[in-house]
Design an enzyme around this catalytic site. Structure first.
Site, PDB file in Angstrom:
ATOM      1  N   GLY A 237       0.905  -1.210   0.119  1.00 16.78           N
ATOM      2  CA  GLY A 237      -0.120   0.190   0.175  1.00 16.78           C
ATOM      3  C   GLY A 237       1.088   1.263  -0.001  1.00 16.78           C
ATOM      4  N   PHE A 238       1.496   1.413   1.230  1.00 17.18           N
ATOM      5  CA  PHE A 238       2.636   2.473   1.300  1.00 17.18           C
ATOM      6  C   PHE A 238       1.984   3.801   1.259  1.00 17.18           C
ATOM      7  CE2 PHE A 238       4.663  -1.073  -1.475  1.00 17.18           C
ATOM      8  CZ  PHE A 238       5.472  -1.542  -0.408  1.00 17.18           C
ATOM      9  N   GLY A 514       0.033   1.187  13.093  1.00 14.70           N
ATOM     10  CA  GLY A 514      -0.607   0.024  12.734  1.00 14.70           C
ATOM     11  C   GLY A 514      -0.465  -0.780  14.208  1.00 14.70           C
ATOM     12  N   THR A 636       9.456  -9.516  10.884  1.00 13.98           N
ATOM     13  CA  THR A 636       9.207  -8.514   9.977  1.00 13.98           C
ATOM     14  C   THR A 636       9.207  -7.165  10.399  1.00 13.98           C
ATOM     15  OG1 THR A 636       7.075  -8.823  11.670  1.00 13.98           O
ATOM     16  CG2 THR A 636       6.968 -10.114   9.782  1.00 13.98           C
ATOM     17  N   GLU A 707       8.165   3.455   8.444  1.00 18.41           N
ATOM     18  CA  GLU A 707       8.423   4.515   7.748  1.00 18.41           C
ATOM     19  C   GLU A 707       9.710   5.240   8.314  1.00 18.41           C
ATOM     20  OE1 GLU A 707       4.653   6.759   6.500  1.00 18.41           O
ATOM     21  OE2 GLU A 707       4.246   5.662   8.544  1.00 18.41           O
TER      22      GLU A 707
END
Ligand SMILES: Cc1cc2nc3c(=O)[nH]c(=O)nc-3n(C[C@H](O)[C@H](O)[C@H](O)COP(=O)(O)OP(=O)(O)OC[C@H]3O[C@@H](n4cnc5c(N)ncnc54)[C@H](O)[C@@H]3O)c2cc1C
Lengths: 742, 323
Positions: A237-238, A514, A636, A707
């Site tokens: 998505g970014f 998130g 991750t 980010e």
């Protein structure tokens, strides 16, 4: 006791589905009677559609419908018509005959197959009334208009930032530019829309499923409660899958009109103009310091490209309020509205360009002063948020610098740029500070104990490759004290939202929020579910704990105890004949934001090699040390940091849309001519996490990481190119043609 | 993509017989199918060549022979080629991606079309695609375009890496046509754009490239192909150089130099060769010789760096052979 998986490398729980092709993406839903929409884009940069000859299109095999500005799909005005929405579209496609930019949706052909729709669309003849587009960002910069009012943080007795600069012993000023960048996720934007009895189901890639429902519902004039967004897997998505782009509303509208499911897939080339992009930027930074490099003034004026068709613009100067201790700071944000597609947020929207400018300028200041760039950073270390004066909740950037320099071997950096040669390659080292503000959104999670000994952990968040499926499993396992394989995570579905949410609320994957948002909600819901389970245990007459007081029944690692009596929650629910015991909790930011400032930090070190003959720059190795609080899944998390660095390589060395000023057409709107890094461009990346829990921020102590490494890594590369060659490139991307001078 | 007929002839004769106005041969399809999807090539009949016996990699008294239908990957992996003509192996390995090289053939590679973005976009004018419509590249986006062999009608770069090596090696193609078989140097195969940029080569309609013949050249063992581009892999050349040196006692007895990424056709550089012949294998000699490489270059707005980059590319390639 079950060992907590928090802080260990955990494989993606949905990884097997993905690598075996079993994971279903929006365009994988092959419903019966499915029709396919193909978008037709304008081939001029500004003007009016005069006529469209749809007869040959209608006559083509398989065609079911042709939508044009003359026969538009029925749509209500978009939510972003309110420019304060800040993001999205001011118009929906085909609602008028205006062409506002090259590559605007001016038609859609719906046919039985994708190929039929595409072939028929190729037959559409369009005539335009052409006008000259205003598409040159460079020409517009001197005439930019105010984006937001300038911010001046000035020390007492200082009248203006220019006064502060004038009083500084040393100043550097430079302008840094970059072209628009495009997200181009692996999975192109696609929507499959199905109506059933006034209810709409949308299979689409959404970074925030509920937000997508809230965006599409008004467009098709139904209550958001009647829109069900299904988006379990998002193929990247970014930032580009936050807004509902035309494919979602057009699929929904056509599906209702035609009374059958409709899928619209945006092609790779179409993504460049149909979905958003990162604006072009021109940033001028002036730094004022004393002889030792202590900053006295930061003046950061940024100009962003904007669009006549959408409200979004970038505000990269904002980054400069979060980094260094400095008594005088000026942050300007201006915009050049152009006849180009609407831009949108893109990974580290302000921080990526902002860090390139400020961290380049810091390197220039270090070179001017003759001090080590790392020493210059530590000399200006901020223990409080420079913009507000609030103390940081938890900041170990100094340790990032130290550990990073050590792991990387920063002391081997040559004293003079352009002096280290290894065979055919000039070698240089560069570094930059990484900072990304930490925030969390209100998010609801449901945790349910099930009779079969498993537990549900579910919420309407999203996993665009960030690892959220696994985060839910890990935090669920940690909170309930049971192994990961007994957690059933679920996400990416608007129906999983357990509390009413307001428009504009993200509740998904975005802004590096998130995990920081979801994890505390899981923890809270788990605690409530445990309370409910204990209550159930004492109240149900078939429970072995029946009649005891709740205080006497303890829950540990999936087992209830009271004296000698024990039962797993599965045994308990089986005994009581209960399917599930569940709890929903919503958590969000509290008043801690009035007492502390929050950000993730890091230090990025980079070695670049530049061919001594032909001057192409290549990144040889990178070290990145991260201070982002508790790391929930180191596997991750490492993906995120390396991914962010790959973006930095793209920003620094390769990416940039070339908008033809005369036509407004993007000359390189495809992945052959818009190069992004390939594996061969990515060196070994050494990622190290400090992992100091930030429990002021949330109970798990986890801040965002998605980010962070995009907020500074390009500057580290550009600074290393300077060190290798002695050439300072201020216009991205740094390609060999800019390094041929010596 | 437009509807088209499809046939798969099983002999060269049959293929030649079936060819007609508007037909196109299909080899690996990595250019043809791509451009059909973009509506840039619009054949009404596609003739699949893959059943034809145009395979084989062998050396005979004429030199190295490459069947036109050999995939690029097969030739790149061949030991005879790698030891005898390293510049061919390197040119192939630096082309496209492994997946594409598995599909793409030697014949198709030579006849691939330019990557000019205006050529590939049917909404843009292009003299090559639609003769007389104009050339937006000359005043538009032209960083990747040619500086040698250009005309007022077309500045599109010839994109093949392999062809640059073949031109340096004086290779030729064997061509089957309705009137028989002929041979043509690769250097003569390509036409300068001039006022007819849509005519790219000297094949007559329906002719088939059967094989490539690379003449024996012992000293091609000392050869290389250097390709310069923004990213490390999977990108066309901004500049490239195919160089072979016959080095005797430190002196350049003979030499071949050809350049890619800069010309409207693969570009042999005889003047550079002359400037090198008989001279010592030294950087100053390379640099002086490379100066003439860009004589006559006509830079555009965004590719003004190419003449300088070309000179440096040649020096780099020669330097790498000096060891
Ligand atoms: C993403 C991408 C990257 C690429 N990068 C590079 C690169 O870096 N360097 C490079 O050199 N190339 C590159 N290419 C081009 C690629 O090498 C060519 O597409 C390929 O070699 C063409 O071979 P093919 O067999 O697929 O030809 P096809 O597509 O089948 O045919 C191409 C043309 O040749 C004709 N043709 C084919 N064979 C014959 C024959 N035997 N006789 C007569 N006519 C024939 C066809 O009719 C057609 O007009 C790239 C291609 C792509 C798609």
């Amino acid at each position: 006791m079950t060992r907590s998986p928090v802080g260990t490398p955990v494989r993606r729980v949905e990884g097997r589905l993905k690598v075996t092709g079993a994971a279903r993406y929006p365009a994988d839903h092959n419903l019966s009677d499915l029709a396919h929409g193909y978008l037709v884009l304008s081939t001029i940069g500004r003007g009016t559609v005069r006529s469209m000859n749809v007869d040959p299109v209608r006559a083509a095999p398989g065609v079911l419908a042709v939508y044009t500005p003359f026969e538009p799909p029925p749509l209500e005005p978009p939510w972003a018509q309110d420019p304060t929405a800040g993001i999205g579209y001011l118009q929906f496609p085909m609602q008028d005959k205006e062409v506002r930019y090259h590559g605007q949706v001016i038609g859609m052909v719906v046919a039985r197959t994708f190929e039929q729709a595409r072939d028929a669309a190729a037959l559409l003849e369009v005539t335009y009334q052409r006008r000259t587009p205003n598409a040159s960002f460079a020409d517009g910069v001197p005439h930019a208009t105010q984006g937001r009012p300038p911010v001046d943080i000035l020390a007492a007795g200082t009248g203006s930032i220019d006064e502060a600069l004038a009083r500084s012993e040393v100043t550097v000023t430079a302008t840094y530019t970059q072209h628009p960048e495009h997200h181009n996720p692996m999975e192109p934007h696609a929507t499959t829309a199905v109506w059933q009895g006034g209810h709409l189901t949308l299979y689409c890639g959404a970074q925030a499923p509920l937000l997508r429902a809230l965006q599409v519902a008004p467009a098709v004039g139904v209550d958001p409660a009647r829109v069900h967004v299904v988006s379990p897997h998002v193929g990247g998505g970014f930032g580009g899958k936050v807004v509902a782009y035309p494919q979602s509303v057009l699929a929904a509208s056509a599906a209702r009109e035609l009374g059958r499911p409709v899928r619209v897939v945006v092609t790779r080339e179409q993504l460049f103009t149909v979905t958003g992009h990162r604006p072009a930027f021109s940033q001028t930074v002036s730094l004022g310091a004393d002889r030792h490099g202590r900053l006295n003034a930061i003046k950061h004026d940024a100009v962003s490209s904007g669009s006549v068709a959408g409200p979004y613009f970038g505000d990269p100067a904002d980054w400069s309020r979060t980094v260094y201790r400095c008594p005088n700071i000026h942050l300007g944000a201006r915009v050049v509205p152009l006849d180009v597609p609407p831009a949108t947020i893109m990974r580290a929207p302000n921080e990526e360009p902002g860090s390139f400018a400020l961290e380049s300028a810091m390197d220039e200041l270090a070179a001017t002063l003759g001090v080590d760039p790392l020493a210059l950073r530590t000399a200006n270390y901020s223990t409080t948020h420079p913009g507000t004066g609030l103390p940081w909740s938890s900041k170990h950037l100094d340790e990032c610098y130290r550990v990073g320099a050590d792991r990387f071997g920063w002391h081997r950096r040559a004293a003079e740029p352009g002096t280290r040669v290894d065979g055919d390659w000039l070698v240089g080292m560069g570094m930059a500070t990484l900072v990304y503000p930490a925030a969390r959104f209100e998010m609801a999670m449901r945790v349910a104990f099930r009779r079969d000994g498993t537990a549900d952990v579910a919420g309407a968040t999203a996993d665009p490759g960030t690892g959220m499926w696994t985060v839910l499993a890990v935090v669920g396992a940690d909170s309930l004290g049971i192994p990961i394989h007994r957690i059933r995570p679920d996400l990416g579905d608007s129906a999983l939202a357990s509390s009413p949410l307001v428009p504009g609320m993200l509740a998904g994957a975005g802004g590096s929020t998130g995990t920081a948002s979801a994890a505390p909600a899981v923890r809270a819901a788990a605690e409530s579910a445990i309370r409910a389970l204990r209550k159930h245990a004492v109240e149900h007459d078939r429970s072995p704990f029946h009649g005891l007081s709740v205080e006497d029944v303890h829950y540990r690692d999936g087992v209830l105890h009271a004296g000698r009596a024990t039962a797993t929650f599965g045994e308990l629910l089986t005994a009581t004949g209960t399917g599930r015991i569940e709890a929903v909790e919503a958590t969000g930011q509290g008043d801690e934001v009035t007492r502390h400032a929050f950000a993730s930090f890091g230090a990025c070190f980079c070695e670049v090699r530049v061919n001594r003959w032909t001057r192409e720059p290549r990144v040889a190795r990178m070290t990145c040390v991260v201070d982002a609080g508790t790391i929930i899944n180191t596997a991750t998390a490492r993906n995120q940091i390396v991914g962010g660095i790959v973006w930095g390589v793209g920003q620094a060395l390769l990416e940039g849309a070339r908008v033809d000023p005369a036509s407004g057409r993007i000359a390189n709107a495809n992945l052959a001519d818009y190069p992004i890094p390939v594996n061969a461009d990515i060196p070994p990346v050494d990622v190290h996490f400090l992992s100091y829990p930030d429990t002021v921020f949330n109970p798990l102590g986890a801040r965002g990481i998605g980010e962070l490494s995009t907020a500074g890594s390009a500057a580290a590369i550009v600074n290393a190119v300077y060190d290798a060659t002695g050439i300072r490139v201020r216009d991205l991307p740094v390609t060999m043609d800019k390094l041929l001078a010596r | 993509m437009r509807p088209f007929e499809f046939a798969a002839p099983d002999s060269v004769r049959q293929a030649l017989h079936q060819a007609r106005d508007g037909s196109a041969y299909l080899a690996g399809g990595t250019t043809l199918v791509d451009l059909m999807k973009l509506d840039v090539m619009t054949p009404t009949l596609v003739l699949d060549l893959n059943a034809l016996p145009l395979r084989g990699i062998r050396v005979d008294r004429h030199g190295l022979r490459l069947g036109a239908l050999e995939p690029m990957s097969e030739v790149a992996a061949n030991g005879l080629v790698a030891t005898g003509y390293p510049m061919i192996t390197k040119a192939l390995l630096l082309s496209a991606s492994p997946q594409l090289r598995n599909m793409a053939t030697i014949g198709g590679n030579l006849l691939q079309r330019t990557r000019c973005g205006y050529f590939r976009d049917t909404a843009s004018p292009c003299n090559k695609r639609a003769p007389g419509s104009g050339c937006p590249a000359i005043d538009g986006d032209n960083r990747t375009h040619a500086v040698l062999g250009t005309s007022a009608q077309c500045v599109a770069t010839h994109a093949s890496d392999l062809a640059v090596a073949l031109v340096a090696l004086d290779a030729s193609v064997v061509i089957h046509g309705a009137t028989g078989t002929r041979r043509m140097p690769v250097a003569e195969l390509y036409l300068l754009p001039g006022v007819t940029p849509h005519q790219e080569h000297r094949l007559r309609p329906g002719e088939i490239i059967a094989e490539v013949v690379v003449p024996t050249l012992d000293w091609a063992r000392r050869s290389t192909y250097v390709k310069v581009r923004d990213r490390s892999s999977f990108e066309f050349a901004l500049t490239s150089a195919a160089v072979a040196v016959d080095l005797r006692h430190g002196v350049i007895e003979d030499v071949r130099v050809a350049a890619g990424g800069v010309g409207t056709t693969p570009w042999r550089l005889p003047a550079v060769e002359r400037a090198l012949r008989g001279r010592p294998m030294r950087t100053d000699v390379f640099e002086a010789a490379a100066m003439v490489a860009s004589h006559g270059a006509k830079p555009l707005t965004h590719n003004a760096f190419k003449p300088e980059l070309l000179r440096r590319t040649i020096v780099r390639a020669l330097t790498s052979l000096a060891v």
